[in-house]
Every structure is written in structure tokens, then in C-alpha cells.
Design a protein around this motif. Structure first.
Motif, short mmCIF file in Angstrom:
data_model
loop_
_atom_site.label_atom_id
_atom_site.label_comp_id
_atom_site.label_asym_id
_atom_site.label_seq_id
_atom_site.Cartn_x
_atom_site.Cartn_y
_atom_site.Cartn_z
N LYS A 251 0.88 -1.18 0.00
CA LYS A 251 0.00 0.00 0.00
C LYS A 251 0.91 1.22 0.00
CE LYS A 251 -3.64 2.60 0.81
NZ LYS A 251 -4.55 2.91 -0.25
N THR A 252 0.69 2.13 -0.95
CA THR A 252 1.50 3.34 -0.98
C THR A 252 0.63 4.55 -0.72
OG1 THR A 252 1.26 3.57 -3.38
CG2 THR A 252 3.20 2.38 -2.59
N LEU A 253 1.18 5.47 0.03
CA LEU A 253 0.56 6.76 0.27
C LEU A 253 1.51 7.80 -0.28
CD1 LEU A 253 -0.45 6.23 3.99
CD2 LEU A 253 -1.93 6.06 1.99
N ASP B 238 1.30 14.62 8.97
CA ASP B 238 -0.12 14.40 9.28
C ASP B 238 -0.50 12.93 9.07
OD1 ASP B 238 -2.73 15.41 10.03
OD2 ASP B 238 -3.29 15.01 7.93
N LEU B 239 -0.07 12.35 7.97
CA LEU B 239 -0.38 10.93 7.72
C LEU B 239 0.28 10.03 8.76
CD1 LEU B 239 -0.29 10.55 3.84
CD2 LEU B 239 -2.19 10.06 5.35
N ILE B 240 1.52 10.30 9.08
CA ILE B 240 2.24 9.47 10.06
C ILE B 240 1.59 9.56 11.44
CG2 ILE B 240 4.43 9.25 11.31
CD1 ILE B 240 5.76 10.10 8.58
N GLU B 241 1.12 10.75 11.80
CA GLU B 241 0.50 10.92 13.12
C GLU B 241 -0.87 10.25 13.23
OE1 GLU B 241 0.44 15.13 13.77
OE2 GLU B 241 2.59 15.22 14.17
N VAL C 237 1.91 3.72 9.38
CA VAL C 237 2.84 3.76 8.26
C VAL C 237 4.04 2.94 8.67
CG1 VAL C 237 4.35 5.27 6.90
CG2 VAL C 237 2.04 6.03 7.48
N HIS C 238 4.44 1.99 7.81
CA HIS C 238 5.54 1.09 8.16
C HIS C 238 6.90 1.62 7.76
CE1 HIS C 238 1.95 -1.59 7.96
NE2 HIS C 238 2.39 -1.79 9.18
N VAL C 239 6.96 2.43 6.70
CA VAL C 239 8.20 3.03 6.23
C VAL C 239 7.86 4.39 5.63
CG1 VAL C 239 10.21 2.84 4.72
CG2 VAL C 239 9.11 0.77 5.56
N ALA C 240 8.69 5.39 5.92
CA ALA C 240 8.52 6.71 5.33
C ALA C 240 9.70 6.98 4.41
CB ALA C 240 8.44 7.78 6.41
N VAL C 241 9.41 7.22 3.13
CA VAL C 241 10.43 7.57 2.15
C VAL C 241 10.28 9.06 1.89
CG1 VAL C 241 11.35 7.13 -0.16
CG2 VAL C 241 10.31 5.25 1.15
N LEU C 242 11.29 9.82 2.31
CA LEU C 242 11.17 11.28 2.34
C LEU C 242 12.25 11.95 1.50
CD1 LEU C 242 10.85 11.35 6.20
CD2 LEU C 242 8.95 11.62 4.60
N PRO D 290 7.90 5.50 12.13
CA PRO D 290 8.38 4.44 11.23
C PRO D 290 9.83 4.67 10.84
CG PRO D 290 7.13 6.05 9.99
CD PRO D 290 7.03 6.45 11.43
N PRO D 291 10.51 3.62 10.39
CA PRO D 291 11.85 3.81 9.84
C PRO D 291 11.77 4.74 8.64
CG PRO D 291 11.28 1.46 9.95
CD PRO D 291 10.07 2.23 10.33
N ALA D 292 12.85 5.48 8.39
CA ALA D 292 12.85 6.46 7.30
C ALA D 292 13.95 6.16 6.29
CB ALA D 292 13.03 7.86 7.86
#
Length: 135
Positions: A35-37, A47-50, A54-59, A82-84
Motif C-alpha cells: 500500500k503506498t501513500l 499528518d499521515l504518520i500521526e 505507516v511502516h516506512v517513510a520515504v522522504l 516508522p523507519p525512514a
């Protein structure tokens, strides 16, 4: 914001201001059951993470408003951050040093090699979720 995520799917947040890049990533990972956001700004990412699992954040380092490093600093104050994975056009020693100090899981150069991204996501799953889809 209501929880819009399927709790039985590995969920990856992509925060990057490039619409075509986000569409490509969605198209690659969706058939794999991921699932991708996708959001354009660091504020939207926070906002989404809070409000969602979310299992991983790609920033991306260079987003409008809050950049990837600023988002990570704020994420670390959350109880379930989540891990980044950080994306950067310039992989300077200073950036890598700062990312290492913030315990960023991985830093990838842009343009992103999708094989390296898939490898980083697989390593996150192995290390943080024992090789299984988190539930």
C-alpha cells in the motif's frame, strides 16, 4: 483524518514533490501488495504518520515547506515513528553524517534507482518486521 489504511498491508509513505515519480512508485509497488501513500509536502507526511499506521517513510530532502530531515526530526518525537529512507539529489558528507546521527535507515541518491529502493524496503522489512508483512 480517518484511518484509510488496510492494516494487513505493508504501507509505505512517499513524500516527494514530483508527481510522475510518485505515480511510478505506486505502479511498481501496488502489484506486490504494498500500500503506498503519496504526498507532496513534509507537513502532509507528518499528518499521515500521526494519524495512520505507516511502516516506512520515504522522504525527499527537498520538499516544499518541511524537508525530509525536518520531518524526520519531528517524527522522532512520536511514539511509533516508522523507519525512514531519505532521498537526496546531493549526497554530501554533511548530509550523510546528519542522517546517520538521526538514525535514518538508508539514504538514496536521486534520481532514484528503483532496484536500490526495493532493496532498502526489503531490508526495512527484514530488520524491523522480521521479514513478514506487519499486521
Amino acid at each position: 483524518m480517518p484511518d484509510v489504511l488496510d492494516p494487513n498491508r505493508f504501507t509505505v509513505l512517499f513524500a516527494n514533490s514530483s508527481d510522475p515519480w510518485r505515480s511510478t512508485v505506486d505502479g511498481l509497488l501496488g502489484p506486490m501488495g504494498v500500500k503506498t501513500l503519496s504526498v507532496r509536502t513534509g507537513r502532509d507526511a507528518l499528518d499521515l504518520i500521526e494519524h495512520n499506521q505507516v511502516h516506512v517513510a520515504v522522504l525527499d530532502v527537498d520538499m516544499p515547506g518541511l524537508g525530509g530531515l525536518q520531518v524526520i526530526k519531528r517524527m522522532q518525537k512520536l511514539t511509533a515513528a516508522p523507519p525512514a529512507i531519505l532521498l537526496a539529489r546531493q549526497l554530501s558528507a554533511q548530509l550523510l553524517h546528519e542522517a546517520l546521527g538521526m538514525k535514518v535507515f538508508s539514504v538514496l541518491g536521486k534520481p532514484v534507482d528503483f532496484n536500490l529502493l526495493l532493496d532498502a524496503l526489503a531490508r526495512v522489512m527484514r530488520r524491523h518486521y522480521e521479514g513478514r508483512w506487519p499486521v
